[in-house]
Design a protein around this motif. Structure first.
Motif, PDB file in Angstrom:
ATOM      1  N   GLY A  27       0.741  -1.280   0.019  1.00 15.56           N
ATOM      2  CA  GLY A  27      -0.070   0.074  -0.069  1.00 15.56           C
ATOM      3  C   GLY A  27       0.948   1.264  -0.019  1.00 15.56           C
ATOM      4  N   ALA A  28       2.305   1.267   0.525  1.00 15.83           N
ATOM      5  CA  ALA A  28       2.693   2.362   0.638  1.00 15.83           C
ATOM      6  C   ALA A  28       3.726   2.628  -0.640  1.00 15.83           C
ATOM      7  N   LEU A  29       4.207   1.700  -1.435  1.00 17.24           N
ATOM      8  CA  LEU A  29       4.860   1.669  -2.598  1.00 17.24           C
ATOM      9  C   LEU A  29       4.018   2.391  -3.813  1.00 17.24           C
ATOM     10  N   GLY A  30       4.940   3.613  -4.076  1.00 17.71           N
ATOM     11  CA  GLY A  30       4.507   4.596  -5.118  1.00 17.71           C
ATOM     12  C   GLY A  30       4.887   4.330  -6.393  1.00 17.71           C
ATOM     13  N   GLY A  31       4.983   5.355  -7.210  1.00 17.32           N
ATOM     14  CA  GLY A  31       5.214   5.332  -8.757  1.00 17.32           C
ATOM     15  C   GLY A  31       6.649   4.546  -8.861  1.00 17.32           C
ATOM     16  N   PRO A  32       7.011   4.997  -9.957  1.00 17.09           N
ATOM     17  CA  PRO A  32       8.462   4.412 -10.573  1.00 17.09           C
ATOM     18  C   PRO A  32       9.641   4.823  -9.486  1.00 17.09           C
ATOM     19  N   LYS A  33       9.742   6.025  -8.981  1.00 16.34           N
ATOM     20  CA  LYS A  33      10.744   6.445  -7.890  1.00 16.34           C
ATOM     21  C   LYS A  33       9.897   7.220  -6.915  1.00 16.34           C
ATOM     22  N   ALA A  34      10.133   6.849  -5.525  1.00 17.68           N
ATOM     23  CA  ALA A  34       9.352   7.362  -4.591  1.00 17.68           C
ATOM     24  C   ALA A  34      10.026   7.592  -3.169  1.00 17.68           C
ATOM     25  N   ASP A  35       9.722   8.625  -2.552  1.00 18.87           N
ATOM     26  CA  ASP A  35       9.863   8.893  -0.981  1.00 18.87           C
ATOM     27  C   ASP A  35       8.447   8.651  -0.638  1.00 18.87           C
ATOM     28  N   ILE A  36       8.734   7.412   0.238  1.00 18.75           N
ATOM     29  CA  ILE A  36       7.645   6.989   1.082  1.00 18.75           C
ATOM     30  C   ILE A  36       7.941   7.374   2.467  1.00 18.75           C
ATOM     31  N   PHE A  37       6.620   7.961   3.091  1.00 20.33           N
ATOM     32  CA  PHE A  37       6.844   8.606   4.525  1.00 20.33           C
ATOM     33  C   PHE A  37       5.890   7.333   5.312  1.00 20.33           C
ATOM     34  N   LEU A  38       6.591   6.873   6.353  1.00 19.81           N
ATOM     35  CA  LEU A  38       5.883   5.828   7.093  1.00 19.81           C
ATOM     36  C   LEU A  38       5.672   6.360   8.663  1.00 19.81           C
ATOM     37  N   ASP A  39       4.771   6.087   9.351  1.00 20.66           N
ATOM     38  CA  ASP A  39       4.605   6.155  10.632  1.00 20.66           C
ATOM     39  C   ASP A  39       5.201   5.199  11.539  1.00 20.66           C
ATOM     40  N   GLU A  40       5.259   5.258  12.766  1.00 17.45           N
ATOM     41  CA  GLU A  40       5.863   4.139  13.523  1.00 17.45           C
ATOM     42  C   GLU A  40       5.356   2.878  13.161  1.00 17.45           C
ATOM     43  N   LYS A  41       4.057   3.108  13.397  1.00 22.61           N
ATOM     44  CA  LYS A  41       3.155   1.656  13.242  1.00 22.61           C
ATOM     45  C   LYS A  41       3.267   0.936  11.799  1.00 22.61           C
ATOM     46  N   GLN A  42       3.432   2.033  10.629  1.00 22.34           N
ATOM     47  CA  GLN A  42       3.696   1.409   9.475  1.00 22.34           C
ATOM     48  C   GLN A  42       5.052   0.868   9.135  1.00 22.34           C
ATOM     49  N   ALA A  43       6.180   1.584   9.894  1.00 21.35           N
ATOM     50  CA  ALA A  43       7.527   1.213   9.890  1.00 21.35           C
ATOM     51  C   ALA A  43       7.671  -0.106  10.582  1.00 21.35           C
ATOM     52  N   GLN A  44       7.128  -0.448  11.824  1.00 22.38           N
ATOM     53  CA  GLN A  44       6.992  -1.720  12.254  1.00 22.38           C
ATOM     54  C   GLN A  44       6.171  -2.790  11.376  1.00 22.38           C
ATOM     55  N   ALA A  45       5.489  -2.469  10.660  1.00 22.80           N
ATOM     56  CA  ALA A  45       4.645  -3.528   9.665  1.00 22.80           C
ATOM     57  C   ALA A  45       5.802  -3.837   8.575  1.00 22.80           C
ATOM     58  N   TRP A  46       6.582  -2.749   7.998  1.00 29.79           N
ATOM     59  CA  TRP A  46       7.692  -2.927   7.156  1.00 29.79           C
ATOM     60  C   TRP A  46       8.557  -3.893   7.533  1.00 29.79           C
ATOM     61  N   LEU A  47       9.016  -3.781   8.960  1.00 29.05           N
ATOM     62  CA  LEU A  47       9.809  -4.790   9.501  1.00 29.05           C
ATOM     63  C   LEU A  47       9.559  -5.936   9.595  1.00 29.05           C
ATOM     64  N   ARG A  48       8.182  -6.359   9.945  1.00 27.71           N
ATOM     65  CA  ARG A  48       7.878  -7.778  10.129  1.00 27.71           C
ATOM     66  C   ARG A  48       7.722  -8.464   8.742  1.00 27.71           C
ATOM     67  N   ALA A  49       7.352  -7.479   7.489  1.00 27.00           N
ATOM     68  CA  ALA A  49       7.030  -7.881   6.203  1.00 27.00           C
ATOM     69  C   ALA A  49       8.456  -8.258   5.550  1.00 27.00           C
ATOM     70  N   LEU A  50       9.567  -7.411   5.846  1.00 24.74           N
ATOM     71  CA  LEU A  50      10.828  -7.575   5.357  1.00 24.74           C
ATOM     72  C   LEU A  50      11.418  -8.769   6.015  1.00 24.74           C
ATOM     73  N   ASN A  51      11.189  -8.912   7.187  1.00 18.82           N
ATOM     74  CA  ASN A  51      11.726 -10.282   7.852  1.00 18.82           C
ATOM     75  C   ASN A  51      11.071 -11.463   7.113  1.00 18.82           C
ATOM     76  N   ASP A  52       9.725 -11.604   7.046  1.00 23.54           N
ATOM     77  CA  ASP A  52       9.230 -12.696   6.552  1.00 23.54           C
ATOM     78  C   ASP A  52       9.835 -12.995   5.137  1.00 23.54           C
TER      79      ASP A  52
END
Length: 178
Positions: A103-128
């Motif tokens: 849901g956070a991934l944007g267009g071809p090149k992007a600055d993605i801004f995450l809040d703390e909760k989203q960043a934690q979800a990213w960590l879990r998904a990257l780990n998986d």
């Protein structure tokens, strides 16, 4: 090359087009591996209990959903009961985390801004995803030495590179969060 930084707007993850495409593909593959959520007509599933939760035959799924008790065979029944009551929730959490990344991934090149909760979800998904890749590649503690000796024409080379990149992205997020 991705860059992670804490800003006033949140945690900024700067990704190149190739990195976005790779991350999207890996998250989609993870979701496919996890499978669909059970149907609403399954009464036990509606309360998070799986009727037929067994240890997966697929080594990646077995790594993502390991038994809660040792492999000595003495606790097989207890491990099965634990899996029955927890696996569905774990699967849902893994699906949700991968969905946050997608849901956070944007267009071809992007600055993605995450809040703390989203960043934690990213960590879990990257780990998986790293666990899945690591299992498929049979990564051990000596994997860097193996990767250095790997012929660039070896079909596993791109996946070793992806694993390395995911590791760096995950480490960058961890450093920013803590």
């Amino acid at each position: 090359m991705s860059h992670v930084k804490k800003t006033r707007q949140g945690i900024r993850v700067r990704l190149e087009a190739e990195e976005i495409a790779l991350l999207r593909a890996l998250m989609e593959q993870l979701l496919a591996l996890l499978g669909d959520a059970p149907g609403e007509d399954d009464e036990l599933a509606s309360v998070g209990i799986s009727e037929n939760a067994t240890k997966p035959d697929d080594p990646v799924l077995a790594r993502l959903f390991p038994d809660a008790y040792g492999d000595d065979g003495d606790d097989g029944e207890a491990a099965g009961e634990f899996r029955r009551y927890t696996e569905m929730g774990l699967r849902d959490g893994k699906r949700e985390a991968a969905g946050v990344v997608l849901g956070a991934l944007g267009g071809p090149k992007a600055d993605i801004f995450l809040d703390e909760k989203q960043a934690q979800a990213w960590l879990r998904a990257l780990n998986d995803v790293r666990l899945a890749l690591g299992t498929r590649l049979d990564i051990t503690e000596e994997w860097y030495e193996e990767a250095e000796k790997l012929d660039p024409k070896d079909p596993r080379a791109p996946m070793f590179a992806a694993y390395d990149w995911l590791t760096m992205l995950q480490e960058s997020l961890v450093r920013v969060l803590w």
